[in-house]
Design an enzyme around this catalytic site. Structure first.
Site, mmCIF file in Angstrom:
data_model
loop_
_atom_site.group_PDB
_atom_site.id
_atom_site.type_symbol
_atom_site.label_atom_id
_atom_site.label_comp_id
_atom_site.label_asym_id
_atom_site.label_seq_id
_atom_site.Cartn_x
_atom_site.Cartn_y
_atom_site.Cartn_z
ATOM 1 N N ARG A 120 7.144 15.114 -20.224
ATOM 2 C CA ARG A 120 8.313 15.059 -19.341
ATOM 3 C C ARG A 120 8.746 13.657 -18.908
ATOM 4 O O ARG A 120 9.638 13.526 -18.085
ATOM 5 C CB ARG A 120 8.118 15.936 -18.105
ATOM 6 C CG ARG A 120 7.952 17.388 -18.457
ATOM 7 C CD ARG A 120 7.895 18.350 -17.318
ATOM 8 N NE ARG A 120 7.688 17.810 -16.014
ATOM 9 C CZ ARG A 120 8.179 18.360 -14.907
ATOM 10 N NH1 ARG A 120 8.889 19.448 -14.973
ATOM 11 N NH2 ARG A 120 7.924 17.827 -13.731
ATOM 12 N N ASP A 121 8.141 12.623 -19.440
ATOM 13 C CA ASP A 121 8.586 11.267 -19.107
ATOM 14 C C ASP A 121 8.409 10.349 -20.306
ATOM 15 O O ASP A 121 8.002 9.193 -20.175
ATOM 16 C CB ASP A 121 7.800 10.734 -17.901
ATOM 17 C CG ASP A 121 8.405 9.457 -17.322
ATOM 18 O OD1 ASP A 121 9.612 9.210 -17.534
ATOM 19 O OD2 ASP A 121 7.664 8.705 -16.662
ATOM 20 N N LEU A 122 8.718 10.881 -21.478
ATOM 21 C CA LEU A 122 8.534 10.102 -22.694
ATOM 22 C C LEU A 122 9.673 9.093 -22.814
ATOM 23 O O LEU A 122 10.843 9.468 -22.834
ATOM 24 C CB LEU A 122 8.508 11.031 -23.912
ATOM 25 C CG LEU A 122 8.125 10.365 -25.220
ATOM 26 C CD1 LEU A 122 6.666 9.922 -25.166
ATOM 27 C CD2 LEU A 122 8.341 11.302 -26.375
#
Length: 169
Positions: A120-122
């Site tokens: 979720r934070d790539l």
């Protein structure tokens, strides 16, 4: 090594081996248990506990607590920086290098998805790169890092009971 919204990362050395030491900044919170920093730590620790070592993930070593009850994660040190620095400083023109890095990232993501974890934070700041020895037909290896905003897809990860969504529970 760096500073993010939830804490700092330092380079430490023990027995001639370098590690990254990451802390979570709890000082700005009113109630630690309900804070964003606490949820970030729980997300990251749950994700690391649910995964084994993978060549395309930054390796988690251990959690430690100091005498002031500050919590730190000890992780593999990846010496050659972030993908964002490589893109911004040198640019990536070689199609084979782009393909190699994309395959590395996809391999790391495929593995964490098999562990029921969503990153979720790539982004290029959360992809670390490591130079590989000259005898290989590539220049860098990519490793996915920073699982602070991760989400658990199921109620159990390899025998560890978790909440369905650690980030919002």
């Amino acid at each position: 090594l760096g500073k993010g919204s939830f804490g700092k990362v330092w380079l430490i050395k023990r027995n001639e081996i370098q590690y990254a030491l990451k802390n979570i900044n709890f000082e700005s919170t009113f109630h630690f248990t309900y804070s964003i920093e606490y949820k970030t730590l729980m997300n990251e620790s749950t994700a690391y506990l649910g995964m084994e070592r993978h060549i395309n993930l930054v390796t988690f070593i251990s959690f430690v607590k100091d005498k002031h009850d500050r919590i730190y994660a000890i992780m593999e040190y990846v010496p050659d920086g972030k993908l964002s620095d490589l893109i911004n400083n040198k640019g990536i023109q070689d199609p084979k290098m782009i393909l190699d890095l994309a395959i590395d990232i996809a391999s790391g993501l495929s593995y964490i998805h098999s562990c029921c974890i969503l990153h979720r934070d790539l982004n290029p700041n959360n992809i670390l790169i490591e130079k590989v020895p000259n005898e290989y037909e590539r220049k860098y290896l990519a490793k996915v890092s920073d699982f602070g905003l991760s989400k658990i897809r199921s109620n159990t990860i390899k025998g560890i009971s978790t909440r369905k969504n650690v980030a919002t529970s």
